[in-house]
Write a protein that holds these residues in place. Structure first.
Motif, short mmCIF file in Angstrom:
data_model
loop_
_atom_site.label_atom_id
_atom_site.label_comp_id
_atom_site.label_asym_id
_atom_site.label_seq_id
_atom_site.Cartn_x
_atom_site.Cartn_y
_atom_site.Cartn_z
N GLU A 122 0.60 -5.66 -4.04
CA GLU A 122 2.05 -5.47 -4.02
C GLU A 122 2.38 -4.71 -2.74
N ASP A 123 3.29 -5.28 -1.96
CA ASP A 123 3.67 -4.69 -0.66
C ASP A 123 2.45 -4.49 0.23
N PRO A 324 1.16 4.37 0.41
CA PRO A 324 2.09 4.22 -0.72
C PRO A 324 1.88 5.34 -1.73
#
Length: 624
Positions: A122-123, A324
C-alpha cells in the motif's frame, strides 16, 4: 509475423510463469507438506511421506472457493477432489526430488519475496493489514504461507534449472523458423449455399419420409415445474434490529477491541549489511553506525545531512529518511521504538533484518480508545451479522429436519419458518430462465429418482453463499412426439438447406482439378463466383477464416487444390500459388536471440514435463 510469433511462444512461457506463481499463491499449495509430518489420518503416502486428511481438506476448501459453487454437480465435486489430491501428490514428489537434488530456499529469501508482492503493498510499502486479510481469505496462517512461498520458490528453482540448461541446435532452429515463419500465396473461391436455396423444391412425400426417419429429433423435452421454499440470509438480516443500548453494552464489554495502538512516524538512517558480509564487514558497518550516533548526540541537527550522505535506503532519502507511520505490533520495530515517545528523540543503532538503523521520532501517538460514536455502526453490523448467522443456522437445521420428516409436502416447512411456497415455470433438463431453474443442483434434484419418481422433497440445495432451497415436483410432463404438421416448415427448411449444400459441394468439387478447363470457367462464370487472393499469408493470418487459411497451409505443393465445407454449408476451394520459407536472417540480432531463448525455454518445459512424469511413475504412492 515476428510479433505474432513472440506473442504465441511467450504465451506458453507466460502460462508457465502463471503456474509457478500459482504454486505459491493459489489453488494447490504445499502447505500440506509440513502438516503431513503427522502420520495419523493420512489421505495418501508418497514415498513414505504421509499427506494428511486435514491437509487435503484445507486444499480442497481453498480450491472449491474458486469455483462457481451453484453450478457444481456431484460429479464436478468428485472431479475437483481428484484434481486436488493428484496435485498434492505431484507437488510432494517434486519437492522430494528438489531437495534430493540439492535445491534450497531460505526463510529470508521467502520473506523477501513476500514483502515484494504488489498485492500486499500500500503506497509502495508492505501492508501488514492487507497481508493478513489476504491470508485469512485463503485459509493460510503467516507460518503456513511463508512455507508455501518457500517451497513454491524451491519448485521454481528446479523447473528453471531445466529451462536454463536446455538448448536447440542450429539445424533445429533453422527448421523451426523455416516452417513456423513460412508464408504462402494462395487463392480461394466460395460457393455460397444461398445461391441454390431458392431453386430447391421439397415434396410433401420427402418431408413425410424425413419425419418418419428422424422422429426422435422432433420431441418436446421432458419438463417439470417445481414448488419450492427459499431460506435466505439476506431476508433474515433485514428483520434484525440492534438498539443503541445493545451496541453500547457490547462496546463497554469489549473496549479492548477498540484500542488504537501507539504509533510512530520516524525517519531513519540505514547502514545496510550485505547477505555475504563477513564478520569484519559487520564490525565495520556497526562501527560506522556508532560513530554516526555519537555525532548526532553532539549535534542532532545533522540528522538530515547524514540521511542524504550516509543512508543506504535510497527510496526514503527524498523524504529525508521519513518512513510511513508504524503502529505497535505491526512489525519488529515496535521493540526499538517502544521507549521513544517524544519528537526529536534519536535511538542508538539497532540491528534489524535490513542492517543497522538509527531512528528519529518525527511524531508520536499514544494508545487511545475509539469513541462509541466511531464504532457504533460497525458494532451494529457485527451484532446483526452474528444474530443473522445464528438464526440462519438454526433455521437451516429446522428446514432440513422438517423437509425430511414430511417428505410429501412443503407446507409444514413453510408454516414453521414463515416461508412462502413459490412455483417455477416449466423447464427441461437443459434448465430454465431464472437463478433457481438454471442451477445444476436444482436441475439434478428435480429429475432425480427420489424427487421426480417418489415425489419426495429434495434435500436443502445451496443456491449461493447466503441462500438454500428445498424443492418438490408440482407438475411433470413426459417427453412427447411433435406432430408432422407442427414441424413441417422446420423439416422443409432442413431439406432445402441440405439440397443447397449438396449443390454447392458438387460445383466446388468440380473446381478441384488443378488444370482449369472450359467447364470450370463456365461454372465460375454462370454462378458469378470469384477467386480471392492472399499474398504472403502467415499461419496467424486473421484476415481470412482460420479453416481456409489452415487448408492453404496443409497443401503440399504449389498449384495443388483442396476443398472444405464451412460451418454455414458454403463450399470453399483453395489453390496454393507459392510457398515462402521463413529465414532467421530476416530478423535482427536481438530478435534472433529472443526467438532462440524462447525455443530453448519451450524445450526446457517439455524436458521438465517428462521429468515430472518419470518421477510420478517411479514414486511409491499408497492411497487410503
Amino acid at each position: 509475423m515476428l510479433q505474432k510469433l513472440n506473442e504465441r511462444i511467450q504465451g506458453v512461457v507466460a502460462w508457465l510463469v502463471v503456474i509457478l506463481i500459482g504454486i505459491t499463491f493459489t489453488l494447490f499449495g504445499v502447505d500440506y507438506y509440513l502438516q503431513s509430518r503427522q502420520t495419523t489420518n493420512s489421505k495418501v503416502v508418497v514415498n513414505g511421506q504421509p499427506l494428511t486428511m486435514q491437509a487435503f481438506e484445507t486444499n480442497y476448501r481453498r480450491a472449491r472457493s474458486m469455483q462457481d459453487i451453484e453450478q457444481m454437480t456431484a460429479a464436478d465435486e468428485k472431479k475437483l477432489q481428484n484434481q486436488v489430491l493428484n496435485q498434492m501428490i505431484t507437488n510432494e514428489v517434486l519437492v522430494q526430488a528438489a531437495r534430493k537434488n540439492g535445491f534450497d530456499v531460505s526463510l529470508n529469501q521467502a520473506n523477501a519475496a513476500i514483502l515484494s508482492i504488489p498485492q500486499f503493498q500500500e503506497d509502495g510499502h508492505f501492508s501488514a493489514q492487507k497481508y493478513q486479510q489476504a491470508l485469512n481469505a485463503a485459509l493460510f496462517t503467516q507460518s503456513s504461507f511463508q512455507n508455501e512461498v518457500k517451497q513454491g520458490m524451491l519448485l521454481n528453482q528446479q523447473r528453471f534449472a531445466f529451462m536454463g540448461s536446455s538448448f536447440a541446435l542450429p539445424d533445429e532452429i533453422d527448421r523451426f523458423v523455416s516452417l513456423y515463419m513460412q508464408s504462402r500465396d494462395y487463392d480461394y473461391l466460395t460457393v455460397p449455399v444461398a445461391l441454390f436455396e431458392k431453386d430447391i423444391q421439397v415434396s410433401s412425400e420427402e418431408i413425410a419420409n424425413y419425419y418418419k426417419k428422424h422422429k426422435k429429433e422432433f420431441m418436446t423435452p421432458e419438463k417439470v415445474s417445481l414448488d419450492y421454499v427459499s431460506l435466505s440470509m439476506h431476508d433474515i438480516r433485514s428483520n434484525i434490529k440492534i438498539s443503541e443500548d445493545d451496541a453500547k453494552r457490547y462496546y463497554e464489554d469489549n473496549q479492548n477491541s477498540y484500542l488504537i495502538p501507539a504509533s510512530w512516524q520516524v525517519a531513519h538512517i540505514l547502514f545496510a549489511v550485505p547477505d555475504d558480509a563477513s564478520q569484519a564487514d559487520l564490525e565495520n558497518i556497526q562501527k560506522k553506525a556508532n560513530e554516526t550516533y555519537q555525532a548526532l548526540q553532539k549535534n542532532p541537527e545533522q540528522f538530515d545531512h547524514f540521511v542524504s550522505t550516509l543512508s543506504d535506503d535510497k527510496l526514503s532519502i527524498a523524504d529525508k529518511g521519513v518512513l510511513p507511520w508504524i503502529s505497535a505490533g505491526q512489525n519488529d520495530y515496535n521493540r526499538i521504538l517502544s521507549n521513544l515517545t517524544k519528537p526529536g528523540q534519536i535511538s542508538s543503532p539497532e540491528k534489524t533484518k535490513h542492517g543497522y538503523e538509527i531512528f528519529k521520532v518525527i511524531a508520536y501517538k499514544p494508545v487511545s480508545t475509539k469513541s462509541f460514536s466511531e464504532v457504533e455502526p460497525s458494532i451494529k453490523e457485527q451484532l446483526i451479522a452474528e444474530a443473522a448467522q445464528n438464526k440462519y443456522t438454526q433455521a437451516l437445521e429446522q428446514l432440513s429436519d422438517l423437509s425430511y420428516q414430511t417428505p410429501d409436502s412443503l407446507q409444514p416447512v413453510a408454516e414453521a419458518l414463515n416461508l412462502k411456497i413459490e412455483t417455477t415455470q416449466p423447464f427441461s433438463r437443459a434448465g430454465g430462465a431464472n437463478n433457481i431453474t438454471k442451477n445444476k443442483q436444482v436441475i439434478n434434484a428435480a429429475f432425480s429418482h427420489d424427487v421426480l419418481d417418489l415425489s419426495n422433497n429434495s434435500e436443502p440445495i445451496q443456491i449461493d453463499n447466503d441462500s438454500v432451497v428445498v424443492v418438490r415436483v408440482k407438475h411433470h410432463w413426459d417427453e412427447a412426439q411433435q406432430s408432422l404438421e407442427s414441424v413441417r416448415d422446420q423439416i422443409n427448411n432442413i431439406l432445402v438447406k441440405k439440397g443447397a449444400e449438396a449443390k454447392a459441394k458438387e460445383i466446388g468439387m468440380n473446381l478441384l482439378s488443378p488444370v482449369e478447363d472450359k467447364q470450370q470457367q463456365e461454372l465460375i462464370s454462370s454462378n458469378h463466383l470469384l477467386w480471392k487472393s492472399e499474398v504472403m499469408s502467415t499461419r496467424d493470418n486473421d484476415k481470412v477464416d482460420t479453416d481456409i487459411n489452415d487448408t492453404a497451409f496443409n497443401l503440399l505443393r504449389p498449384e495443388s487444390r483442396n476443398g472444405l465445407v464451412m460451418p454455414n454449408g458454403d463450399y470453399v476451394v483453395v489453390r496454393l500459388k507459392q510457398i515462402h520459407d521463413g529465414k532467421l536472417s530476416t530478423l535482427d540480432r536481438e530478435q534472433q536471440d529472443s526467438l532462440i531463448q524462447q525455443i530453448e525455454a519451450s524445450y526446457g518445459m517439455m524436458d521438465y514435463d517428462l521429468y515430472e512424469k518419470s518421477l510420478i511413475s517411479r514414486a511409491q504412492i499408497v492411497r487410503h
